[in-house]
Write a protein that holds these residues in place. Structure first.
Motif, PDB file in Angstrom:
ATOM      1  N   VAL A 152      -5.382   0.892  -1.224  1.00 31.89           N
ATOM      2  CA  VAL A 152      -4.508   1.413  -0.159  1.00 31.89           C
ATOM      3  C   VAL A 152      -5.234   1.336   1.190  1.00 31.89           C
ATOM      4  CG1 VAL A 152      -3.270   3.432   0.736  1.00 31.89           C
ATOM      5  CG2 VAL A 152      -3.228   2.930  -1.715  1.00 31.89           C
ATOM      6  N   ASN A 153      -6.411   1.931   1.242  1.00 29.11           N
ATOM      7  CA  ASN A 153      -7.104   2.014   2.539  1.00 29.11           C
ATOM      8  C   ASN A 153      -8.617   1.846   2.396  1.00 29.11           C
ATOM      9  OD1 ASN A 153      -7.922   4.426   1.424  1.00 29.11           O
ATOM     10  ND2 ASN A 153      -6.582   5.704   2.692  1.00 29.11           N
ATOM     11  N   ASN A 172      -2.148   8.076   4.806  1.00 31.89           N
ATOM     12  CA  ASN A 172      -3.238   7.265   4.239  1.00 31.89           C
ATOM     13  C   ASN A 172      -3.241   5.810   4.669  1.00 31.89           C
ATOM     14  OD1 ASN A 172      -4.091   9.506   2.697  1.00 31.89           O
ATOM     15  ND2 ASN A 172      -2.502   9.068   1.194  1.00 31.89           N
ATOM     16  N   HIS A 173      -2.172   5.363   5.329  1.00 31.02           N
ATOM     17  CA  HIS A 173      -2.103   3.946   5.686  1.00 31.02           C
ATOM     18  C   HIS A 173      -1.362   3.786   7.014  1.00 31.02           C
ATOM     19  CE1 HIS A 173      -1.089  -0.320   5.562  1.00 31.02           C
ATOM     20  NE2 HIS A 173      -2.125  -0.426   4.750  1.00 31.02           N
ATOM     21  N   GLN A 203       1.067   4.134  -3.490  1.00 30.56           N
ATOM     22  CA  GLN A 203       0.876   5.588  -3.378  1.00 30.56           C
ATOM     23  C   GLN A 203       1.974   6.414  -4.045  1.00 30.56           C
ATOM     24  OE1 GLN A 203      -0.387   7.215   0.525  1.00 30.56           O
ATOM     25  NE2 GLN A 203      -0.108   5.130   1.247  1.00 30.56           N
ATOM     26  N   THR A 233      -8.455  -1.217   7.730  1.00 27.32           N
ATOM     27  CA  THR A 233      -7.322  -0.315   7.495  1.00 27.32           C
ATOM     28  C   THR A 233      -7.668   1.105   7.912  1.00 27.32           C
ATOM     29  OG1 THR A 233      -6.625  -1.700   5.663  1.00 27.32           O
ATOM     30  CG2 THR A 233      -5.710   0.519   5.736  1.00 27.32           C
ATOM     31  N   PRO A 251       0.807  -1.231   0.000  1.00 28.93           N
ATOM     32  CA  PRO A 251       0.000   0.000   0.000  1.00 28.93           C
ATOM     33  C   PRO A 251       0.835   1.273   0.000  1.00 28.93           C
ATOM     34  CG  PRO A 251      -0.006  -1.013   2.178  1.00 28.93           C
ATOM     35  CD  PRO A 251       0.694  -1.974   1.271  1.00 28.93           C
ATOM     36  N   LEU A 271      -5.909   3.270  10.814  1.00 29.09           N
ATOM     37  CA  LEU A 271      -5.315   4.566  10.471  1.00 29.09           C
ATOM     38  C   LEU A 271      -5.835   5.660  11.409  1.00 29.09           C
ATOM     39  CD1 LEU A 271      -3.723   6.420   8.468  1.00 29.09           C
ATOM     40  CD2 LEU A 271      -5.788   6.473   7.057  1.00 29.09           C
ATOM     41  N   SER A 307      -6.636  12.539   4.984  1.00 34.54           N
ATOM     42  CA  SER A 307      -6.338  11.313   4.259  1.00 34.54           C
ATOM     43  C   SER A 307      -7.168  11.304   2.990  1.00 34.54           C
ATOM     44  CB  SER A 307      -6.715  10.075   5.087  1.00 34.54           C
ATOM     45  OG  SER A 307      -6.082  10.084   6.345  1.00 34.54           O
TER      46      SER A 307
END
Ligand code: SF4
Length: 351
Positions: A245-246, A212-213, A57, A251, A53, A255, A239
């Motif tokens: 990714v999320n 973001n992660h 990005q 997740t 992830p 986060l 975010s």
């Protein structure tokens, strides 16, 4: 990951690190959009994980060459609200001030990807910065100045201090907010000198931290956030909801909890902008709403971000978690802060 301690800024450098295979398509991506991955971010990437992830990005992908009709170079409409270079005045009581258009990293989903980078809109010259500050000084309704860019925390402490001191001289400006990815992607920049620079103008200073992660919360990133919070800087989060990714509740929950554990109050979860070549990151709005609803039942009230859409054309943000959006099947009516309705996505070519 073994790297030279320098940022990777080309396909060749990423290839040497085992993160990409050479291809004409990637060269074409590099021609269009800037590349930079800092050592701190390289350390977070698992090259053996094809779905990593962090890599997703920051490492360029041939999918960025695919654009869709609704995508646009200025997806959130900065240019429509820019009275002088470096200023975006969208809402009455606040402005964006963009002193630089470079970043330590170049996010592949960046909403300003056509403006940032070495080939981007550049750094404000001294007369341009003077004119931008004069605009702020001349508009007494401006209560908050949001430093963004690019990433303003790439400025040296000396230059940051100079800007903060000049904002400090403007009585009606009460809040200065700095939007930055630096605490996560280049945490070494955050030290006592930077904190002193941020506070030099005597205003209340917020830093909106972009992450973001959960993997982005390295020990160094946590230390940078601690330095800011202990130094008296108020921290809020931003975010972007990103496919691959999320875009799952676990997740996002992890986060948001990490933000709170590190004294960063969850603020914005952005629906990804209609930036060119970013379709592979976009999530359906219904799915985003379901994810945000999933957070509500699952984690503390302290951990709840606002799910927002930047309405294309520069009409500002709408909270799309609940009320101000209606529709389905990929076609919505969204209400802006003045109560006006807009179609989303906009019909081709319209704002
Ligand atoms: S740090 Fe912000 S402005 Fe810079 S590339 Fe990433 S999203 Fe864009």
């Amino acid at each position: 990951m073994s790297h030279s301690g320098r940022s990777a800024k080309s396909v060749a450098e990423l290839q040497a690190l085992g993160l990409v295979e050479p291809s004409p398509a990637l060269d074409a991506v590099a021609e269009k959009y800037a590349i930079a991955v800092t050592p701190a971010v390289l350390d977070l990437i698992d090259p053996a994980d094809p779905a990593d992830p962090i890599a997703r990005q920051f490492v360029p992908d041939a999918a960025e060459l695919a654009t869709t009709p609704e995508e646009r170079a200025d997806p959130i409409g900065d240019l429509a609200h820019s009275p002088v270079k470096g200023i975006v005045h969208r809402y009455p009581d606040r402005v964006l001030l963009k002193p630089v258009h470079v970043c330590p990293v170049y996010c592949r989903f960046c909403f300003r990807r056509e403006m940032v980078g070495p080939e981007g809109l550049g750094t404000l010259s001294t007369p341009e910065l003077d004119a931008a500050l004069a605009y702020i000084a001349g508009h007494e309704e401006i209560w908050e100045v949001i430093l963004t860019g690019g990433d303003p925390m790439v400025l040296s402490p000396r230059r940051m201090e100079a800007i903060m001191r000049r904002l400090g001289e403007i009585e009606h400006v009460r809040i200065v907010r700095v939007h930055s990815r630096v605490p996560v992607v280049e945490p070494d920049r955050v030290d006592a000198e930077m904190v002193a620079a941020l506070k030099a103008g005597g205003k209340t200073v917020y830093v909106a931290v972009h992450a973001n992660h959960p993997k982005e919360f390295s020990p160094e990133a946590r230390a940078a956030l601690r330095t800011l919070a202990d130094g008296g800087v108020v921290l809020v989060s931003q975010s972007v909801l990103l496919a691959g990714v999320n875009d799952d509740v676990e997740t996002l929950a992890a986060l948001m909890r990490l933000f709170v554990e590190n004294r960063v109050t969850p603020y914005y979860l952005h629906h990804p902008a209609l930036a060119p070549g970013t379709g592979h990151f976009r999530v359906e709005i219904e799915r985003g709403q379901a994810l945000v609803a999933g957070l509500r039942g699952r984690i503390s009230g302290l951990c709840q971000p606002i799910y927002v859409l930047d309405i294309p054309g520069g009409h500002g943000k709408a909270d799309i978690g609940r009320a101000s959006i209606a529709g389905a099947d990929g076609c919505y009516t969204v209400r802006d802060w003045q109560g006006r309705e807009h179609s989303y996505p906009p019909p081709n070519g319209e704002e």
